[in-house]
Design a protein around this motif. Structure first.
Motif, PDB file in Angstrom:
ATOM      1  N   VAL A  72       0.850  -1.201   0.000  1.00  0.00           N
ATOM      2  CA  VAL A  72       0.000   0.000   0.000  1.00  0.00           C
ATOM      3  C   VAL A  72       0.881   1.244   0.000  1.00  0.00           C
ATOM      4  O   VAL A  72       1.791   1.369   0.829  1.00  0.00           O
ATOM      5  CB  VAL A  72      -0.909   0.016   1.254  1.00  0.00           C
ATOM      6  CG1 VAL A  72      -1.673   1.333   1.361  1.00  0.00           C
ATOM      7  CG2 VAL A  72      -1.886  -1.162   1.212  1.00  0.00           C
ATOM      8  N   LYS A  73       0.606   2.152  -0.948  1.00  0.00           N
ATOM      9  CA  LYS A  73       1.302   3.443  -0.907  1.00  0.00           C
ATOM     10  C   LYS A  73       0.259   4.555  -0.791  1.00  0.00           C
ATOM     11  O   LYS A  73      -0.906   4.375  -1.170  1.00  0.00           O
ATOM     12  CB  LYS A  73       2.226   3.596  -2.111  1.00  0.00           C
ATOM     13  CG  LYS A  73       1.704   4.433  -3.240  1.00  0.00           C
ATOM     14  CD  LYS A  73       2.785   4.741  -4.273  1.00  0.00           C
ATOM     15  CE  LYS A  73       2.161   5.721  -5.274  1.00  0.00           C
ATOM     16  NZ  LYS A  73       2.948   6.092  -6.390  1.00  0.00           N
ATOM     17  N   VAL A  74       0.674   5.671  -0.241  1.00  0.00           N
ATOM     18  CA  VAL A  74      -0.252   6.788  -0.023  1.00  0.00           C
ATOM     19  C   VAL A  74       0.233   7.973  -0.841  1.00  0.00           C
ATOM     20  O   VAL A  74       1.427   8.259  -0.892  1.00  0.00           O
ATOM     21  CB  VAL A  74      -0.299   7.170   1.481  1.00  0.00           C
ATOM     22  CG1 VAL A  74      -1.242   8.350   1.702  1.00  0.00           C
ATOM     23  CG2 VAL A  74      -0.729   5.982   2.333  1.00  0.00           C
ATOM     24  N   ASP A  75      -0.703   8.658  -1.482  1.00  0.00           N
ATOM     25  CA  ASP A  75      -0.342   9.773  -2.349  1.00  0.00           C
ATOM     26  C   ASP A  75      -1.461  10.818  -2.277  1.00  0.00           C
ATOM     27  O   ASP A  75      -2.607  10.489  -1.984  1.00  0.00           O
ATOM     28  CB  ASP A  75      -0.209   9.219  -3.784  1.00  0.00           C
ATOM     29  CG  ASP A  75       0.409  10.206  -4.756  1.00  0.00           C
ATOM     30  OD1 ASP A  75       1.075  11.160  -4.311  1.00  0.00           O
ATOM     31  OD2 ASP A  75       0.236  10.006  -5.973  1.00  0.00           O
ATOM     32  N   GLY A  76      -1.115  12.062  -2.545  1.00  0.00           N
ATOM     33  CA  GLY A  76      -2.136  13.111  -2.633  1.00  0.00           C
ATOM     34  C   GLY A  76      -2.446  13.391  -4.098  1.00  0.00           C
ATOM     35  O   GLY A  76      -1.588  13.174  -4.950  1.00  0.00           O
ATOM     36  N   PHE A  77      -3.671  13.838  -4.387  1.00  0.00           N
ATOM     37  CA  PHE A  77      -3.985  14.198  -5.768  1.00  0.00           C
ATOM     38  C   PHE A  77      -5.032  15.302  -5.808  1.00  0.00           C
ATOM     39  O   PHE A  77      -5.749  15.533  -4.843  1.00  0.00           O
ATOM     40  CB  PHE A  77      -4.454  12.973  -6.578  1.00  0.00           C
ATOM     41  CG  PHE A  77      -5.899  12.592  -6.340  1.00  0.00           C
ATOM     42  CD1 PHE A  77      -6.274  11.924  -5.198  1.00  0.00           C
ATOM     43  CD2 PHE A  77      -6.881  12.935  -7.268  1.00  0.00           C
ATOM     44  CE1 PHE A  77      -7.604  11.583  -4.971  1.00  0.00           C
ATOM     45  CE2 PHE A  77      -8.219  12.603  -7.057  1.00  0.00           C
ATOM     46  CZ  PHE A  77      -8.574  11.921  -5.900  1.00  0.00           C
ATOM     47  N   GLN A  78      -5.059  15.962  -6.977  1.00  0.00           N
ATOM     48  CA  GLN A  78      -6.071  16.995  -7.236  1.00  0.00           C
ATOM     49  C   GLN A  78      -6.793  16.612  -8.507  1.00  0.00           C
ATOM     50  O   GLN A  78      -6.227  15.965  -9.368  1.00  0.00           O
ATOM     51  CB  GLN A  78      -5.397  18.344  -7.483  1.00  0.00           C
ATOM     52  CG  GLN A  78      -4.721  18.922  -6.272  1.00  0.00           C
ATOM     53  CD  GLN A  78      -3.994  20.211  -6.624  1.00  0.00           C
ATOM     54  OE1 GLN A  78      -3.614  20.425  -7.762  1.00  0.00           O
ATOM     55  NE2 GLN A  78      -3.804  21.055  -5.637  1.00  0.00           N
ATOM     56  N   GLY A  79      -8.014  17.043  -8.657  1.00  0.00           N
ATOM     57  CA  GLY A  79      -8.726  16.821  -9.926  1.00  0.00           C
ATOM     58  C   GLY A  79      -9.514  15.537  -9.947  1.00  0.00           C
ATOM     59  O   GLY A  79      -9.876  15.005  -8.897  1.00  0.00           O
ATOM     60  N   LEU A  80      -9.736  15.037 -11.162  1.00  0.00           N
ATOM     61  CA  LEU A  80     -10.605  13.868 -11.341  1.00  0.00           C
ATOM     62  C   LEU A  80      -9.914  12.589 -10.882  1.00  0.00           C
ATOM     63  O   LEU A  80      -8.799  12.289 -11.314  1.00  0.00           O
ATOM     64  CB  LEU A  80     -10.968  13.710 -12.821  1.00  0.00           C
ATOM     65  CG  LEU A  80     -12.040  14.622 -13.402  1.00  0.00           C
ATOM     66  CD1 LEU A  80     -12.287  14.263 -14.865  1.00  0.00           C
ATOM     67  CD2 LEU A  80     -13.335  14.520 -12.603  1.00  0.00           C
ATOM     68  N   VAL A  81     -10.633  11.820 -10.066  1.00  0.00           N
ATOM     69  CA  VAL A  81     -10.035  10.594  -9.540  1.00  0.00           C
ATOM     70  C   VAL A  81      -9.774   9.586 -10.656  1.00  0.00           C
ATOM     71  O   VAL A  81      -8.759   8.872 -10.628  1.00  0.00           O
ATOM     72  CB  VAL A  81     -10.888   9.998  -8.394  1.00  0.00           C
ATOM     73  CG1 VAL A  81     -12.221   9.460  -8.876  1.00  0.00           C
ATOM     74  CG2 VAL A  81     -10.131   8.891  -7.693  1.00  0.00           C
ATOM     75  N   VAL A  82     -10.656   9.512 -11.661  1.00  0.00           N
ATOM     76  CA  VAL A  82     -10.421   8.529 -12.733  1.00  0.00           C
ATOM     77  C   VAL A  82      -9.189   8.890 -13.563  1.00  0.00           C
ATOM     78  O   VAL A  82      -8.470   8.006 -14.031  1.00  0.00           O
ATOM     79  CB  VAL A  82     -11.651   8.318 -13.651  1.00  0.00           C
ATOM     80  CG1 VAL A  82     -12.713   7.469 -12.962  1.00  0.00           C
ATOM     81  CG2 VAL A  82     -12.217   9.609 -14.149  1.00  0.00           C
ATOM     82  N   GLU A  83      -8.950  10.198 -13.707  1.00  0.00           N
ATOM     83  CA  GLU A  83      -7.742  10.609 -14.443  1.00  0.00           C
ATOM     84  C   GLU A  83      -6.501  10.194 -13.674  1.00  0.00           C
ATOM     85  O   GLU A  83      -5.540   9.669 -14.221  1.00  0.00           O
ATOM     86  CB  GLU A  83      -7.731  12.128 -14.636  1.00  0.00           C
ATOM     87  CG  GLU A  83      -8.113  12.518 -16.033  1.00  0.00           C
ATOM     88  CD  GLU A  83      -8.299  14.009 -16.209  1.00  0.00           C
ATOM     89  OE1 GLU A  83      -7.589  14.792 -15.531  1.00  0.00           O
ATOM     90  OE2 GLU A  83      -9.175  14.366 -17.008  1.00  0.00           O
ATOM     91  N   TYR A  84      -6.564  10.455 -12.348  1.00  0.00           N
ATOM     92  CA  TYR A  84      -5.443  10.063 -11.491  1.00  0.00           C
ATOM     93  C   TYR A  84      -5.232   8.543 -11.587  1.00  0.00           C
ATOM     94  O   TYR A  84      -4.103   8.077 -11.745  1.00  0.00           O
ATOM     95  CB  TYR A  84      -5.710  10.499 -10.037  1.00  0.00           C
ATOM     96  CG  TYR A  84      -4.660  10.009  -9.092  1.00  0.00           C
ATOM     97  CD1 TYR A  84      -3.454  10.673  -8.959  1.00  0.00           C
ATOM     98  CD2 TYR A  84      -4.857   8.825  -8.374  1.00  0.00           C
ATOM     99  CE1 TYR A  84      -2.464  10.188  -8.112  1.00  0.00           C
ATOM    100  CE2 TYR A  84      -3.878   8.337  -7.524  1.00  0.00           C
ATOM    101  CZ  TYR A  84      -2.684   9.020  -7.402  1.00  0.00           C
ATOM    102  OH  TYR A  84      -1.708   8.535  -6.569  1.00  0.00           O
ATOM    103  N   ALA A  85      -6.323   7.779 -11.496  1.00  0.00           N
ATOM    104  CA  ALA A  85      -6.228   6.312 -11.514  1.00  0.00           C
ATOM    105  C   ALA A  85      -5.605   5.841 -12.832  1.00  0.00           C
ATOM    106  O   ALA A  85      -4.737   4.959 -12.835  1.00  0.00           O
ATOM    107  CB  ALA A  85      -7.612   5.690 -11.318  1.00  0.00           C
TER     108      ALA A  85
END
Ligand code: ADP
Length: 173
Positions: A72-85
């Protein structure tokens, strides 16, 4: 005969605000980590929700809480979750379902995400009965009123949460 579990080659994202991470979240992350090869806990900026903790603080608490889960890794993101995925090469989003009240919102979100990115699946895991009543907002409310939250959040959350509530009440006075 052992059947190779191909899903163990796949990456899944567990998205959320994690403001802060609770034992309910961790239960979902742990179970997801047994189903997929790699899990990315994706902490959303969620500026519109006016989180109590900054993105960096939420990521830090989640990192400490997931330290004993090797895939398991943890990361921060902004914007659309599907784009990030998609950027991360994930095939699925894993979400927890607590109650009927979660269902409507989560299904709406899953359908919208499928519309945006048809190849990303949404997987729902039913909340553990011990945590089905638990939410980050309830934990914050309980802590502010002096309730006992020790069994509801990982140890890494306790001190930062009490500190944050102390600051907030000092600012209010
Ligand atoms: P919340 O809904 O508490 O504000 P998040 O936005 O951080 O929390 O939620 C991220 C994901 O974790 C969502 O899929 C949510 O349904 C799930 N989740 C939150 N709390 C629990 C819990 N106690 N048990 C199972 N799943 C949960």
């Amino acid at each position: 005969m052992a059947v190779p579990n191909e899903s163990l080659e796949h990456i899944a994202v567990c998205p959320g605000a994690f403001d802060p991470i609770t034992e309910g979240h961790i239960d979902i992350i742990r179970r997801a980590s047994e189903m997929f090869g790699r899990i990315i806990v994706a902490v959303a900026e969620s500026a519109d929700k006016k989180p109590l903790f900054s993105l960096a603080e939420r990521v830090q608490m989640a990192k400490e809480a997931c330290r004993d889960l090797p895939n398991v890794k943890v990361d921060g993101f902004q914007g659309l979750v599907v784009e990030y995925a998609q950027q991360q090469g994930a095939i699925a989003l894993v979400k927890g379902l607590r109650a009927v009240s979660d269902f409507e919102r989560e299904v709406q979100m899953a359908l919208m995400n499928r519309h945006q990115a048809p190849h990303i699946h949404t997987v729902f895991l039913v909340a553990h009965s011990d945590y089905a009543f638990l939410s980050s907002s309830l934990v914050k409310e309980l802590a502010a009123l002096g309730g006992d939250i020790k069994e509801l959040v990982p140890a890494a959350v306790l001190e930062p949460l009490y500190e944050k509530l102390k600051d907030a009440s000092a600012q209010a006075n």
